[in-house]
Design a protein around this motif. Structure first.
Motif, PDB file in Angstrom:
ATOM      1  N   ASN A   1     -10.571 -31.633 -24.043  1.00 53.03           N
ATOM      2  CA  ASN A   1     -10.476 -32.451 -25.259  1.00 53.03           C
ATOM      3  C   ASN A   1      -9.472 -33.593 -25.092  1.00 53.03           C
ATOM      4  OD1 ASN A   1     -11.229 -33.115 -27.914  1.00 53.03           O
ATOM      5  ND2 ASN A   1      -9.463 -32.022 -28.750  1.00 53.03           N
ATOM      6  N   ILE A   2      -9.696 -34.398 -24.052  1.00 53.40           N
ATOM      7  CA  ILE A   2      -8.766 -35.481 -23.724  1.00 53.40           C
ATOM      8  C   ILE A   2      -9.517 -36.779 -23.437  1.00 53.40           C
ATOM      9  CG2 ILE A   2      -6.919 -34.045 -22.750  1.00 53.40           C
ATOM     10  CD1 ILE A   2      -8.218 -34.685 -19.959  1.00 53.40           C
ATOM     11  N   HIS A   3      -8.761 -37.865 -23.455  1.00 45.39           N
ATOM     12  CA  HIS A   3      -9.217 -39.141 -22.919  1.00 45.39           C
ATOM     13  C   HIS A   3      -8.652 -39.230 -21.502  1.00 45.39           C
ATOM     14  CE1 HIS A   3     -10.629 -40.804 -26.793  1.00 45.39           C
ATOM     15  NE2 HIS A   3      -9.646 -40.075 -27.299  1.00 45.39           N
ATOM     16  N   LEU A   4      -9.526 -39.357 -20.520  1.00 47.97           N
ATOM     17  CA  LEU A   4      -9.116 -39.366 -19.123  1.00 47.97           C
ATOM     18  C   LEU A   4      -9.597 -40.663 -18.469  1.00 47.97           C
ATOM     19  CD1 LEU A   4      -7.876 -37.885 -16.703  1.00 47.97           C
ATOM     20  CD2 LEU A   4     -10.045 -36.688 -16.399  1.00 47.97           C
ATOM     21  N   ILE A   5      -8.648 -41.485 -18.067  1.00 51.78           N
ATOM     22  CA  ILE A   5      -8.978 -42.780 -17.466  1.00 51.78           C
ATOM     23  C   ILE A   5      -8.587 -42.751 -15.997  1.00 51.78           C
ATOM     24  CG2 ILE A   5      -8.541 -45.258 -17.516  1.00 51.78           C
ATOM     25  CD1 ILE A   5      -8.023 -44.934 -20.509  1.00 51.78           C
ATOM     26  N   ARG A   6      -9.579 -42.966 -15.146  1.00 47.81           N
ATOM     27  CA  ARG A   6      -9.383 -42.891 -13.707  1.00 47.81           C
ATOM     28  C   ARG A   6      -9.574 -44.279 -13.097  1.00 47.81           C
ATOM     29  NH1 ARG A   6     -13.830 -40.452  -9.504  1.00 47.81           N
ATOM     30  NH2 ARG A   6     -12.428 -39.599  -7.943  1.00 47.81           N
ATOM     31  N   VAL A   7      -8.642 -44.651 -12.221  1.00 46.86           N
ATOM     32  CA  VAL A   7      -8.789 -45.914 -11.497  1.00 46.86           C
ATOM     33  C   VAL A   7      -8.628 -45.643 -10.013  1.00 46.86           C
ATOM     34  CG1 VAL A   7      -6.340 -46.515 -11.826  1.00 46.86           C
ATOM     35  CG2 VAL A   7      -7.992 -48.306 -11.265  1.00 46.86           C
ATOM     36  N   CYS A   8      -9.538 -46.207  -9.214  1.00 45.67           N
ATOM     37  CA  CYS A   8      -9.531 -46.050  -7.757  1.00 45.67           C
ATOM     38  C   CYS A   8      -9.549 -47.435  -7.113  1.00 45.67           C
ATOM     39  CB  CYS A   8     -10.760 -45.276  -7.288  1.00 45.67           C
ATOM     40  SG  CYS A   8     -11.089 -43.736  -8.156  1.00 45.67           S
ATOM     41  N   GLY A   9      -9.284 -47.465  -5.812  1.00 47.92           N
ATOM     42  CA  GLY A   9      -9.349 -48.719  -5.080  1.00 47.92           C
ATOM     43  C   GLY A   9     -10.141 -48.570  -3.808  1.00 47.92           C
ATOM     44  N   PRO A  10     -11.092 -49.479  -3.528  1.00 44.75           N
ATOM     45  CA  PRO A  10     -11.838 -49.403  -2.273  1.00 44.75           C
ATOM     46  C   PRO A  10     -10.945 -49.753  -1.090  1.00 44.75           C
ATOM     47  CG  PRO A  10     -12.398 -51.409  -3.463  1.00 44.75           C
ATOM     48  CD  PRO A  10     -11.496 -50.622  -4.360  1.00 44.75           C
ATOM     49  N   SER A  11     -11.206 -49.077   0.036  1.00 46.40           N
ATOM     50  CA  SER A  11     -10.402 -49.331   1.230  1.00 46.40           C
ATOM     51  C   SER A  11     -11.102 -48.772   2.454  1.00 46.40           C
ATOM     52  CB  SER A  11      -9.023 -48.668   1.090  1.00 46.40           C
ATOM     53  OG  SER A  11      -8.332 -48.675   2.317  1.00 46.40           O
ATOM     54  N   ASP A  12     -11.334 -49.598   3.456  1.00 43.38           N
ATOM     55  CA  ASP A  12     -11.851 -49.146   4.750  1.00 43.38           C
ATOM     56  C   ASP A  12     -13.069 -48.238   4.612  1.00 43.38           C
ATOM     57  OD1 ASP A  12      -9.676 -50.485   5.882  1.00 43.38           O
ATOM     58  OD2 ASP A  12      -8.398 -48.721   5.708  1.00 43.38           O
TER      59      ASP A  12
ATOM     60  N   SER B   1     -17.227 -33.247 -17.808  1.00 43.17           N
ATOM     61  CA  SER B   1     -16.971 -31.857 -18.171  1.00 43.17           C
ATOM     62  C   SER B   1     -15.480 -31.613 -18.390  1.00 43.17           C
ATOM     63  CB  SER B   1     -17.497 -30.928 -17.080  1.00 43.17           C
ATOM     64  OG  SER B   1     -17.176 -29.590 -17.350  1.00 43.17           O
ATOM     65  N   LEU B   2     -14.656 -32.200 -17.530  1.00 42.91           N
ATOM     66  CA  LEU B   2     -13.202 -32.022 -17.628  1.00 42.91           C
ATOM     67  C   LEU B   2     -12.665 -32.580 -18.953  1.00 42.91           C
ATOM     68  CD1 LEU B   2     -10.708 -31.047 -16.023  1.00 42.91           C
ATOM     69  CD2 LEU B   2     -10.500 -33.372 -15.126  1.00 42.91           C
ATOM     70  N   ALA B   3     -13.112 -33.789 -19.311  1.00 40.99           N
ATOM     71  CA  ALA B   3     -12.642 -34.415 -20.552  1.00 40.99           C
ATOM     72  C   ALA B   3     -13.093 -33.622 -21.777  1.00 40.99           C
ATOM     73  CB  ALA B   3     -13.136 -35.852 -20.633  1.00 40.99           C
ATOM     74  N   LYS B   4     -14.318 -33.118 -21.735  1.00 39.21           N
ATOM     75  CA  LYS B   4     -14.834 -32.343 -22.870  1.00 39.21           C
ATOM     76  C   LYS B   4     -14.112 -31.010 -22.992  1.00 39.21           C
ATOM     77  CE  LYS B   4     -19.532 -34.228 -23.161  1.00 39.21           C
ATOM     78  NZ  LYS B   4     -20.984 -33.931 -23.010  1.00 39.21           N
ATOM     79  N   THR B   5     -13.957 -30.315 -21.876  1.00 37.95           N
ATOM     80  CA  THR B   5     -13.323 -28.992 -21.878  1.00 37.95           C
ATOM     81  C   THR B   5     -11.886 -29.050 -22.364  1.00 37.95           C
ATOM     82  OG1 THR B   5     -14.713 -28.300 -20.018  1.00 37.95           O
ATOM     83  CG2 THR B   5     -12.729 -27.006 -20.442  1.00 37.95           C
TER      84      THR B   5
ATOM     85  N   SER C   1     -16.385 -37.167 -25.925  1.00 39.94           N
ATOM     86  CA  SER C   1     -17.782 -37.484 -26.265  1.00 39.94           C
ATOM     87  C   SER C   1     -18.631 -37.794 -25.028  1.00 39.94           C
ATOM     88  CB  SER C   1     -17.838 -38.671 -27.230  1.00 39.94           C
ATOM     89  OG  SER C   1     -17.291 -39.828 -26.620  1.00 39.94           O
ATOM     90  N   GLY C   2     -17.996 -37.819 -23.834  1.00 43.42           N
ATOM     91  CA  GLY C   2     -18.748 -38.093 -22.614  1.00 43.42           C
ATOM     92  C   GLY C   2     -18.140 -39.220 -21.798  1.00 43.42           C
ATOM     93  N   ILE C   3     -18.947 -39.831 -20.932  1.00 42.67           N
ATOM     94  CA  ILE C   3     -18.502 -40.959 -20.112  1.00 42.67           C
ATOM     95  C   ILE C   3     -18.635 -42.237 -20.931  1.00 42.67           C
ATOM     96  CG2 ILE C   3     -18.905 -42.314 -18.039  1.00 42.67           C
ATOM     97  CD1 ILE C   3     -17.813 -39.594 -17.378  1.00 42.67           C
ATOM     98  N   ASN C   4     -17.509 -42.852 -21.264  1.00 43.98           N
ATOM     99  CA  ASN C   4     -17.523 -44.069 -22.073  1.00 43.98           C
ATOM    100  C   ASN C   4     -17.742 -45.331 -21.237  1.00 43.98           C
ATOM    101  OD1 ASN C   4     -16.095 -41.930 -23.557  1.00 43.98           O
ATOM    102  ND2 ASN C   4     -15.808 -43.493 -25.126  1.00 43.98           N
TER     103      ASN C   4
END
Length: 236
Positions: A184-195, A178-182, A207-210
């Protein structure tokens, strides 16, 4: 239109990259490498101020990656004292064995970033021929940064994150879609697992979740190279 190759590494915050993993990054021939908020965190620090004492060790590991990878590294984050003497959560930007710049988190987490001050650096950068925005953790909720992105017509935004929300896996996907559509951006998120903390790296566009990590990958290291088509942000 230009195609930008962006490598993201959903990486355990406490584990160094092995030579084989660095070789994998090198072989991607990506323009950018994104590492999660809080990476690298190799020391059992009792506080952000204590962690800041290890600034050089954190940066040395990023430079070790840069010896093989020629692209731009958005190197996770660590605590440091900035030029004003304030303790901040900072995202080091590295390329070609040079620590080029820092992005300082503007929205410290009240429970995690204890004793830190809001950063004052720019949120928009130009590197690797690309004009892009940066968000670190809770900066995602900072409306003043979003207003700046809108004013400057920023098309691609990198969100280096660590999951501290109460949203489910499905709710997270819906939120970012919803955030990317609203906006009108390309939003790339990276996370790291921990504990036991989940990691949900993803790529959302108008266009949605690529692309997204699967539910069974929330606690795993995942490497992915994305091809992103940008129209306004690429500088010839």
């Amino acid at each position: 239109m230009a195609v930008i190759k962006i490598a993201i590494y959903q990486k355990n915050l406490h584990k160094r990259f092995t030579p084989d993993e660095i070789s994998k990054i090198q072989q991607s021939k990506a323009h950018f490498l994104l590492l999660p908020e809080g990476y690298p965190h190799f020391f059992q620090s009792v506080s952000p101020s204590d962690a800041a004492k290890h600034e050089k060790e954190y940066q040395d590991h990023l430079l070790e990656i840069s010896e093989k990878f020629t692209g731009v590294i958005l190197g996770g984050s660590h605590y440091r004292k900035n030029e004003d003497g304030n303790l901040v959560s900072a995202l080091p930007i590295v390329q070609s064995l040079v620590l080029v710049d820092f992005y300082e988190k503007k929205t410290p987490n009240e429970k995690i970033d204890l004793g830190t001050k809001p950063g004052k650096t720019e949120s928009i950068f130009i590197m690797g021929g690309l004009r892009f925005g940066i968000l670190l953790g809770e900066d995602l909720k900072n409306e003043s940064i979003w207003e700046e992105f809108k004013k400057e017509n920023i098309e691609i935004i990198f969100h280096l994150d660590s999951i501290r929300s109460e949203r489910t896996y499905e709710e997270d996907l819906s939120f970012y879609e919803s955030l990317a559509k609203t906006k009108n951006i390309h939003l790339i998120r990276v996370c790291g697992p921990s504990d036991g903390i989940a990691a949900r790296s993803l790529y959302a566009s108008p266009s949605g979740i690529n692309w997204k990590v699967g539910k069974v990958e929330e606690d795993k290291d995942v490497f992915k190279t994305l091809s992103v088509n940008v129209m306004r942000s690429y500088l010839l």
